[in-house]
Design a protein around this motif. Structure first.
Motif, PDB file in Angstrom:
ATOM      1  N   ILE A  84     -15.498  -4.509  -0.252  1.00  0.00           N
ATOM      2  CA  ILE A  84     -14.130  -4.618  -0.422  1.00  0.00           C
ATOM      3  C   ILE A  84     -13.360  -4.228   0.923  1.00  0.00           C
ATOM      4  CG2 ILE A  84     -11.778  -3.730  -1.452  1.00  0.00           C
ATOM      5  CD1 ILE A  84     -13.254  -3.242  -3.767  1.00  0.00           C
ATOM      6  N   THR A  85     -12.806  -5.227   1.261  1.00  0.00           N
ATOM      7  CA  THR A  85     -12.473  -5.511   2.544  1.00  0.00           C
ATOM      8  C   THR A  85     -11.188  -5.608   2.199  1.00  0.00           C
ATOM      9  OG1 THR A  85     -12.626  -7.586   3.622  1.00  0.00           O
ATOM     10  CG2 THR A  85     -14.424  -6.362   3.567  1.00  0.00           C
ATOM     11  N   LEU A  86     -10.397  -6.358   3.656  1.00  0.00           N
ATOM     12  CA  LEU A  86      -8.681  -6.837   3.555  1.00  0.00           C
ATOM     13  C   LEU A  86      -9.081  -7.537   2.913  1.00  0.00           C
ATOM     14  CD1 LEU A  86      -5.521  -5.322   3.925  1.00  0.00           C
ATOM     15  CD2 LEU A  86      -6.377  -6.537   6.199  1.00  0.00           C
ATOM     16  N   LYS A  87      -9.763  -8.668   3.254  1.00  0.00           N
ATOM     17  CA  LYS A  87     -10.142 -10.124   3.086  1.00  0.00           C
ATOM     18  C   LYS A  87      -9.877 -10.488   1.023  1.00  0.00           C
ATOM     19  CE  LYS A  87     -13.248 -14.428   2.105  1.00  0.00           C
ATOM     20  NZ  LYS A  87     -14.317 -14.420   2.669  1.00  0.00           N
ATOM     21  N   GLU A  88     -10.328  -9.122   0.543  1.00  0.00           N
ATOM     22  CA  GLU A  88     -10.403  -9.714  -1.301  1.00  0.00           C
ATOM     23  C   GLU A  88      -9.473  -8.231  -1.528  1.00  0.00           C
ATOM     24  OE1 GLU A  88     -14.888  -9.781   0.745  1.00  0.00           O
ATOM     25  OE2 GLU A  88     -13.107  -7.386   1.075  1.00  0.00           O
ATOM     26  N   ILE A  89      -8.500  -7.368  -0.692  1.00  0.00           N
ATOM     27  CA  ILE A  89      -7.544  -7.105  -1.162  1.00  0.00           C
ATOM     28  C   ILE A  89      -6.450  -8.197  -1.431  1.00  0.00           C
ATOM     29  CG2 ILE A  89      -5.459  -5.514  -0.111  1.00  0.00           C
ATOM     30  CD1 ILE A  89      -8.209  -3.279   0.413  1.00  0.00           C
ATOM     31  N   ASP A  90      -6.252  -8.699   0.150  1.00  0.00           N
ATOM     32  CA  ASP A  90      -5.547 -10.037   0.355  1.00  0.00           C
ATOM     33  C   ASP A  90      -5.354 -11.306  -0.984  1.00  0.00           C
ATOM     34  OD1 ASP A  90      -4.817  -8.985   2.218  1.00  0.00           O
ATOM     35  OD2 ASP A  90      -5.629 -10.480   4.318  1.00  0.00           O
ATOM     36  N   ALA A  91      -6.256 -11.779  -1.236  1.00  0.00           N
ATOM     37  CA  ALA A  91      -6.789 -11.848  -2.595  1.00  0.00           C
ATOM     38  C   ALA A  91      -6.516 -11.973  -3.748  1.00  0.00           C
ATOM     39  CB  ALA A  91      -8.417 -12.590  -2.410  1.00  0.00           C
ATOM     40  N   ALA A  92      -7.221 -10.518  -3.706  1.00  0.00           N
ATOM     41  CA  ALA A  92      -6.479  -9.878  -4.852  1.00  0.00           C
ATOM     42  C   ALA A  92      -4.279  -9.668  -5.747  1.00  0.00           C
ATOM     43  CB  ALA A  92      -6.835  -8.849  -4.844  1.00  0.00           C
ATOM     44  N   ALA A  93      -4.086  -9.222  -3.969  1.00  0.00           N
ATOM     45  CA  ALA A  93      -3.024  -8.897  -4.230  1.00  0.00           C
ATOM     46  C   ALA A  93      -2.168 -10.076  -3.925  1.00  0.00           C
ATOM     47  CB  ALA A  93      -1.774  -7.937  -2.965  1.00  0.00           C
ATOM     48  N   ALA A  94      -2.525 -11.398  -3.516  1.00  0.00           N
ATOM     49  CA  ALA A  94      -1.946 -12.345  -3.722  1.00  0.00           C
ATOM     50  C   ALA A  94      -1.817 -13.102  -5.047  1.00  0.00           C
ATOM     51  CB  ALA A  94      -2.942 -13.260  -3.456  1.00  0.00           C
ATOM     52  N   GLN A  95      -2.534 -12.389  -6.038  1.00  0.00           N
ATOM     53  CA  GLN A  95      -2.274 -13.004  -7.301  1.00  0.00           C
ATOM     54  C   GLN A  95      -1.331 -12.980  -8.681  1.00  0.00           C
ATOM     55  OE1 GLN A  95      -6.535 -13.205  -9.800  1.00  0.00           O
ATOM     56  NE2 GLN A  95      -7.181 -13.481  -8.362  1.00  0.00           N
ATOM     57  N   LEU A  96      -0.569 -11.262  -7.785  1.00  0.00           N
ATOM     58  CA  LEU A  96       0.290 -10.464  -8.470  1.00  0.00           C
ATOM     59  C   LEU A  96       1.453 -10.747  -7.879  1.00  0.00           C
ATOM     60  CD1 LEU A  96       0.070  -6.629  -7.024  1.00  0.00           C
ATOM     61  CD2 LEU A  96      -0.302  -7.635  -9.277  1.00  0.00           C
ATOM     62  N   GLY A  97       1.236 -11.989  -7.412  1.00  0.00           N
ATOM     63  CA  GLY A  97       2.645 -12.769  -6.529  1.00  0.00           C
ATOM     64  C   GLY A  97       3.819 -12.206  -6.501  1.00  0.00           C
TER      65      GLY A  97
END
Length: 128
Positions: free
Chosen positions: A115-128
């Motif tokens: 898990i890097t910032l790339k995966e965190i960014d993608a996941a957090a984008a789904q929160l809206g």
């Protein structure tokens, strides 16, 4: 024959998380019936990450790191991004769990197993 691609699932709690994050610290009125509305739930304030309590949120992240079963998870993969994770989730445990779980699934699917910032960014984008 290949199975059809899985549809993007919009989890019912993502809208509630957005409402709660916007109200920061106050219980949100239920916008629509959800599975959790039928369960007894205790309102929890956001996990702190500030000068008065810089460690609680980081300890929670370390607990997630210990429980993740990713083959190439780097040491402190989550704790090094504590400030960013707190900013994106508002410190709410439910949102944090969603972001970390989604980031882990993304890491598995991509083959990185980290898990890097790339995966965190993608996941957090789904929160809206």
């Amino acid at each position: 024959m290949l199975p059809p691609a899985l549809p993007k699932i919009d989890f019912p709690f993502s809208r509630n998380n957005r409402v709660r994050l916007a109200q920061a610290g106050r219980p949100a009125a239920t916008a629509s019936p959800s599975p959790t509305a039928l369960l007894p739930v205790t309102w929890l304030h956001p996990l702190p990450l500030d000068a008065q309590d810089p460690e609680t949120f980081r300890r929670v992240l370390a607990g997630f790191e210990a429980d993740l079963s990713l083959y190439r998870l780097e040491e402190h993969a989550l704790t090094r991004h504590a400030v960013e994770l707190h900013r994106r989730t508002g410190g709410y445990f439910k949102a944090l769990t969603y972001v970390i779980s989604t980031a882990a699934v993304t890491a598995i699917r991509s083959g990185s197993e980290n898990i890097t910032l790339k995966e965190i960014d993608a996941a957090a984008a789904q929160l809206g």
